[in-house]
Every structure is written in C-alpha cells, then in structure tokens.
Design a protein around this motif. Sequence first.
Motif, PDB file in Angstrom:
ATOM      1  N   ALA A 136      75.905 107.844  32.911  1.00 13.77           N
ATOM      2  CA  ALA A 136      74.762 108.357  32.165  1.00 13.77           C
ATOM      3  C   ALA A 136      73.525 107.507  32.424  1.00 13.77           C
ATOM      4  O   ALA A 136      72.402 108.027  32.548  1.00 13.77           O
ATOM      5  N   GLU A 137      73.737 106.194  32.511  1.00 16.16           N
ATOM      6  CA  GLU A 137      72.618 105.290  32.806  1.00 16.16           C
ATOM      7  C   GLU A 137      72.050 105.571  34.191  1.00 16.16           C
ATOM      8  O   GLU A 137      70.822 105.624  34.375  1.00 16.16           O
ATOM      9  N   GLU A 138      72.910 105.772  35.179  1.00 19.83           N
ATOM     10  CA  GLU A 138      72.454 106.010  36.540  1.00 19.83           C
ATOM     11  C   GLU A 138      71.722 107.338  36.659  1.00 19.83           C
ATOM     12  O   GLU A 138      70.792 107.475  37.465  1.00 19.83           O
ATOM     13  N   ARG A 139      72.123 108.332  35.863  1.00 25.02           N
ATOM     14  CA  ARG A 139      71.409 109.611  35.893  1.00 25.02           C
ATOM     15  C   ARG A 139      69.959 109.436  35.442  1.00 25.02           C
ATOM     16  O   ARG A 139      69.041 110.033  36.019  1.00 25.02           O
ATOM     17  N   VAL A 140      69.742 108.598  34.417  1.00 25.67           N
ATOM     18  CA  VAL A 140      68.384 108.371  33.939  1.00 25.67           C
ATOM     19  C   VAL A 140      67.582 107.569  34.966  1.00 25.67           C
ATOM     20  O   VAL A 140      66.409 107.849  35.206  1.00 25.67           O
ATOM     21  N   VAL A 141      68.227 106.572  35.591  1.00 22.35           N
ATOM     22  CA  VAL A 141      67.543 105.801  36.638  1.00 22.35           C
ATOM     23  C   VAL A 141      67.107 106.728  37.767  1.00 22.35           C
ATOM     24  O   VAL A 141      65.974 106.648  38.269  1.00 22.35           O
ATOM     25  N   ASP A 142      67.994 107.640  38.176  1.00 23.18           N
ATOM     26  CA  ASP A 142      67.664 108.575  39.251  1.00 23.18           C
ATOM     27  C   ASP A 142      66.575 109.550  38.809  1.00 23.18           C
ATOM     28  O   ASP A 142      65.690 109.909  39.605  1.00 23.18           O
ATOM     29  N   TRP A 143      66.644 109.992  37.555  1.00 22.24           N
ATOM     30  CA  TRP A 143      65.628 110.921  37.023  1.00 22.24           C
ATOM     31  C   TRP A 143      64.249 110.257  37.038  1.00 22.24           C
ATOM     32  O   TRP A 143      63.261 110.867  37.443  1.00 22.24           O
ATOM     33  N   LEU A 144      64.198 109.013  36.628  1.00 17.07           N
ATOM     34  CA  LEU A 144      62.928 108.287  36.651  1.00 17.07           C
ATOM     35  C   LEU A 144      62.440 108.080  38.081  1.00 17.07           C
ATOM     36  O   LEU A 144      61.252 108.266  38.379  1.00 17.07           O
ATOM     37  N   ALA A 145      63.350 107.695  38.974  1.00 15.67           N
ATOM     38  CA  ALA A 145      62.965 107.447  40.365  1.00 15.67           C
ATOM     39  C   ALA A 145      62.377 108.699  41.001  1.00 15.67           C
ATOM     40  O   ALA A 145      61.436 108.625  41.807  1.00 15.67           O
ATOM     41  N   GLY A 146      62.907 109.856  40.646  1.00 16.52           N
ATOM     42  CA  GLY A 146      62.387 111.104  41.179  1.00 16.52           C
ATOM     43  C   GLY A 146      60.979 111.406  40.723  1.00 16.52           C
ATOM     44  O   GLY A 146      60.303 112.257  41.301  1.00 16.52           O
ATOM     45  N   ARG A 147      60.527 110.712  39.677  1.00 15.57           N
ATOM     46  CA  ARG A 147      59.168 110.892  39.164  1.00 15.57           C
ATOM     47  C   ARG A 147      58.286 109.678  39.437  1.00 15.57           C
ATOM     48  O   ARG A 147      57.231 109.512  38.826  1.00 15.57           O
ATOM     49  N   GLY A 148      58.757 108.838  40.356  1.00 16.64           N
ATOM     50  CA  GLY A 148      57.948 107.690  40.737  1.00 16.64           C
ATOM     51  C   GLY A 148      57.898 106.604  39.689  1.00 16.64           C
ATOM     52  O   GLY A 148      56.901 105.897  39.580  1.00 16.64           O
ATOM     53  N   ILE A 149      58.977 106.432  38.899  1.00 18.39           N
ATOM     54  CA  ILE A 149      59.012 105.438  37.822  1.00 18.39           C
ATOM     55  C   ILE A 149      60.270 104.594  37.993  1.00 18.39           C
ATOM     56  O   ILE A 149      61.353 105.123  38.257  1.00 18.39           O
ATOM     57  N   GLU A 150      60.132 103.279  37.857  1.00 19.55           N
ATOM     58  CA  GLU A 150      61.291 102.394  37.897  1.00 19.55           C
ATOM     59  C   GLU A 150      61.336 101.571  36.615  1.00 19.55           C
ATOM     60  O   GLU A 150      60.326 101.382  35.948  1.00 19.55           O
ATOM     61  N   CYS A 151      62.527 101.094  36.271  1.00 22.80           N
ATOM     62  CA  CYS A 151      62.675 100.263  35.074  1.00 22.80           C
ATOM     63  C   CYS A 151      63.570  99.080  35.397  1.00 22.80           C
ATOM     64  O   CYS A 151      64.167  99.007  36.479  1.00 22.80           O
ATOM     65  N   GLY A 152      63.672  98.155  34.461  1.00 24.55           N
ATOM     66  CA  GLY A 152      64.477  96.964  34.679  1.00 24.55           C
ATOM     67  C   GLY A 152      65.878  97.118  34.131  1.00 24.55           C
ATOM     68  O   GLY A 152      66.182  98.048  33.385  1.00 24.55           O
ATOM     69  N   ARG A 153      66.748  96.198  34.523  1.00 26.76           N
ATOM     70  CA  ARG A 153      68.132  96.156  34.035  1.00 26.76           C
ATOM     71  C   ARG A 153      68.281  95.011  33.051  1.00 26.76           C
ATOM     72  O   ARG A 153      67.672  93.951  33.215  1.00 26.76           O
ATOM     73  N   ILE A 154      69.106  95.205  32.067  1.00 21.85           N
ATOM     74  CA  ILE A 154      69.451  94.132  31.144  1.00 21.85           C
ATOM     75  C   ILE A 154      70.680  93.441  31.700  1.00 21.85           C
ATOM     76  O   ILE A 154      71.766  94.020  31.723  1.00 21.85           O
ATOM     77  N   GLY A 155      70.529  92.218  32.170  1.00 19.66           N
ATOM     78  CA  GLY A 155      71.638  91.525  32.785  1.00 19.66           C
ATOM     79  C   GLY A 155      71.811  91.943  34.230  1.00 19.66           C
ATOM     80  O   GLY A 155      71.057  92.734  34.786  1.00 19.66           O
ATOM     81  N   ALA A 156      72.841  91.399  34.865  1.00 18.98           N
ATOM     82  CA  ALA A 156      73.045  91.609  36.295  1.00 18.98           C
ATOM     83  C   ALA A 156      73.789  92.892  36.607  1.00 18.98           C
ATOM     84  O   ALA A 156      73.673  93.438  37.696  1.00 18.98           O
ATOM     85  N   SER A 157      74.564  93.417  35.666  1.00 17.00           N
ATOM     86  CA  SER A 157      75.372  94.599  35.946  1.00 17.00           C
ATOM     87  C   SER A 157      74.532  95.862  35.841  1.00 17.00           C
ATOM     88  O   SER A 157      73.425  95.859  35.324  1.00 17.00           O
ATOM     89  N   GLU A 158      75.098  96.964  36.333  1.00 24.79           N
ATOM     90  CA  GLU A 158      74.420  98.246  36.272  1.00 24.79           C
ATOM     91  C   GLU A 158      74.826  99.044  35.045  1.00 24.79           C
ATOM     92  O   GLU A 158      74.537 100.231  34.959  1.00 24.79           O
ATOM     93  N   SER A 159      75.483  98.426  34.095  1.00 20.90           N
ATOM     94  CA  SER A 159      75.885  99.146  32.884  1.00 20.90           C
ATOM     95  C   SER A 159      75.508  98.376  31.625  1.00 20.90           C
ATOM     96  O   SER A 159      76.004  98.681  30.555  1.00 20.90           O
ATOM     97  N   GLY A 160      74.624  97.390  31.757  1.00 21.91           N
ATOM     98  CA  GLY A 160      74.219  96.613  30.587  1.00 21.91           C
ATOM     99  C   GLY A 160      73.076  97.243  29.816  1.00 21.91           C
ATOM    100  O   GLY A 160      72.697  96.765  28.758  1.00 21.91           O
ATOM    101  N   GLY A 161      72.519  98.312  30.365  1.00 18.48           N
ATOM    102  CA  GLY A 161      71.393  98.966  29.725  1.00 18.48           C
ATOM    103  C   GLY A 161      70.119  98.776  30.520  1.00 18.48           C
ATOM    104  O   GLY A 161      70.067  98.024  31.506  1.00 18.48           O
ATOM    105  N   LEU A 162      69.087  99.484  30.110  1.00 18.49           N
ATOM    106  CA  LEU A 162      67.797  99.456  30.796  1.00 18.49           C
ATOM    107  C   LEU A 162      66.743  98.833  29.895  1.00 18.49           C
ATOM    108  O   LEU A 162      66.779  99.002  28.668  1.00 18.49           O
ATOM    109  N   ILE A 163      65.813  98.117  30.502  1.00 19.52           N
ATOM    110  CA  ILE A 163      64.682  97.560  29.778  1.00 19.52           C
ATOM    111  C   ILE A 163      63.430  98.285  30.259  1.00 19.52           C
ATOM    112  O   ILE A 163      63.201  98.405  31.467  1.00 19.52           O
ATOM    113  N   MET A 164      62.648  98.793  29.314  1.00 18.98           N
ATOM    114  CA  MET A 164      61.427  99.527  29.637  1.00 18.98           C
ATOM    115  C   MET A 164      60.269  98.896  28.885  1.00 18.98           C
ATOM    116  O   MET A 164      60.253  98.884  27.651  1.00 18.98           O
TER     117      MET A 164
END
Length: 453
Positions: free
Chosen positions: A400-428
């Motif tokens: 679910a997190e990766e779907r939102v990352v991809d959705w944002l990327a498709g609109r020219g928007i990037e966000c940060g990660r909380i921690g080193a893993s790809e499942s720790g959540g997103l920081i905006m």
Amino acid sequence: MFSVDRSLPSPLPVQIAAGMRGLVSTGQLSAGDTVASTRELARQLGVSRGTVVSAYDQLLSEGFLLATQGAPTRIHPDLARAGSPGPAAHAPRPRGRAGRVVSLKPSSGHAGTIRPAAWRRAWREAAAEPAARVDKAGQPELRTAIASHLLLARGLAVDAGDVVVTGGSREGLLLILMSLGRSLRVGVEDPGHPGLRRVIPVAGHTPVTCRTDAGGLVVSALPADLDALLVTPSHLYPLGGSMPAPRRAELLDWAARTGCVLIEDDFNTELRYRVSPQPTLATLASEARVLTLGTFSTLLSTQLSAGYVVAGQAMAATLRGTREVLGMPVSPVTQRAIANLLDGGYVRRNTRAVHSRLARRREVLGDAICPALEALGATAIEKDASTGVDLAVRFPMPAAEERVVDWLAGRGIECGRIGASESGGLIMSFAHLDDDDFERVHRAFASVSTHRS
C-alpha cells in the motif's frame, strides 16, 4: 488565456507567474514573444496593476521574461535554446515547475523566505558601503547582528567575538570537526535528519548512530567513548518536535561527565514554533561544552550559502584559527547585506509572515491532503508537533505504501522515508515549498477526493 482564483491558498502574483509559465509550456507563447503590459494584463484578470508587477518581477528574476528600456517585455529568447517545450499530442506528465520534481522530503528551508526585491535592496546598500578589511572570522557588523538576533529570537546571550561566520551549516560542521581534532567518534541521531551526517566521514571521523525515541536521544544508551555528538533538540526527526526539558538537562549532565562536545544543529527553530521554542542547549549549559550551528538558508533563502557557529571563548579562538587557514567562503558584500536584513527587522517581519502562511497550509492539510491520504490507504497520519505542516504517514502493508509512492511519482512528487526500510512509513514536509509547488501538490491530492466523490 488564463485566470486567477482568489479562493485558492496561493497569492495572486504566484498564480499569475504560474499562468505565464503555463502559456509557454503549452506553446501558446514562444521564446521572444511579446507579453501583455502590466496594465493590460491587470485589466484582463481583474486585479491591481501592482499584483501583475509583482508577478513580472518574479519572472524577470528567474530569467523567464526579458525587459529592455524602450521595448515591450517579452519571453526571454534564451528559453528557445534551453529547449522550451512546445505543444505535443503526447507530452510527458509534468514533473513540477519547470520540469522539476516537487520534493516533500524534510528541508531546512521555508516557503516565504526573502523576496528578490528585498535582497536586491540589501545588496545595493551593502555594495555602496566603502570596502573594509576582510575578517576571516566574519565581518564585525554581521557577527554583531547575529549576536543581537540570537538574543531576541533564542534567548542566547553571546559576545560577537564568539561568533564565526561560515558558508552554511555543512561547512560550519566541517569547520568544527577540523578544529576538534583527528579520528573522532561523532554520535548522530538514529533516525535523524540525513543532511549533516554525511559530512562526518568526509572530515575523516567515524559516525556512530545513537538511538532516539519520541523525546529525542536516549541518554542512557549513549556510548561513553564519543568525542562529539551532533544533536537537533529543537527539531526531532521526523516531525520536528522538541526535546523535553528533563531530557535536555540529562543530556547536558552526561556531556559534562564524559567530556563529549555537543554540536547543536539549531536549524528551523525560529520559523517552526508558533510560540517561543525551548532555549538552546548553550543557554542551559553550565559545564558541558556546546557549539551552536546555525544557517541563513532557513531565515533568508535556501540558495544562500551562509551560516554561523557560536562557541565559548576558548573554542571560538580555535575555530578562528582554522577559519584563518581555510579562508572566508562568504563575500564581505553578502555578509553586509545579511547584516542589513537582520538589523532592519526584515527577518522578524518575515518570521511573522511565515507563521501566517503555515497556518493557511495547516487548513489545506486538514481539509484536503489528509482525507486524500486516507482514501489512498493510509491507516495513521501523525502531524508535526510544532507547525502542523509535516506529516508522518503509515500504511497497513508495504504494498500500500509503494502504491502511494508510485502515485506521487507519476505526478512529479517525491517524499521521504521514515527510517531505512521501505515499510516504515512516509514523511511529507510542506513547510519549505514555495506557493507554486504547494498549489501543485494540493491539486494532486484534491483530485483524489474529486475522483472518489
């Protein structure tokens, strides 16, 4: 050819500037074309001429427009050589203003920093002053202005002689590390803001990760053999909270016992907190050695590479010695211009304006962006404890997190990660965006609500 909307959160001059850029990106205007006069465009849009003048000033400063005496204003001819896009049936999806990706990663800058006109005025005044001897530690007028600003904004009473001007926070940290010695063990917060920690190995030292919790560094878990510790007590990662007073006292006691030098990164503090932030560690320290690291990228401009270090008398002398060898990275004219802005009250007025702007953004987050994130599958949204314009967003599963990352990327928007893993959540983070980029992000999230409804 475009319109403005007073109900939008972005100011009218920002909307007009964005509209002019849009006319070029869609091919309705080309490089070298004449644009409407400020009076004519004001009449077409139903706004004041001063509003259009402000928008044109911004576009002129960007090099988007060209104005020459005795000739009409036009789209800068050099845009053709830069590859301005023309109309296309299958144009790629826009990636932020002027092709940039809009980044929601945490940043030390803030929207609403110094306006070009204010900077040009301060620069002209500084350049008109008689040339003075270059002081490698920083021009006396700037060091005095910094000391006065810290007393008013942070309650930190320092002598101007204890201030050393630097080429920004990273150069300031490098100056500190070079002055402290060789092969040091330097503690860094984990998780923590990634910006400065990369400087440590460049300086030949070893970074040591130190555990944090909701209150900041866990003092009882700190290694006893640290030589220095980089800490951000007034901006805990990722949401910018503040280290509680008891934890600060515990940290200072620990540093006094172990002899570890505390390097306090005090970025963003004046602008982040709606009420007075907690005092700096240096204000509270009696026996611990504390160096305060500051930058003007927060208060004035993210493109301005200038900052300062505040140290005690003995350490300040060591820093000045290192500074003498390295040379001064900030020109005297730039230093005098910054001093003029500090002394003239511009920074204090700008701080109040930023607080008002962030209040409007909090409303947009609550009304549009947070509901959109929930519609996209977020299960927990934590807000910034200070200004309320940074979000930590968590999801039930990595997919679910990766779907939102991809959705944002498709609109020219990037966000940060909380921690080193790809499942720790997103920081905006939304505080550092200019109005144009914030409006772009707002429209992207608003489309979720429109589509779902």
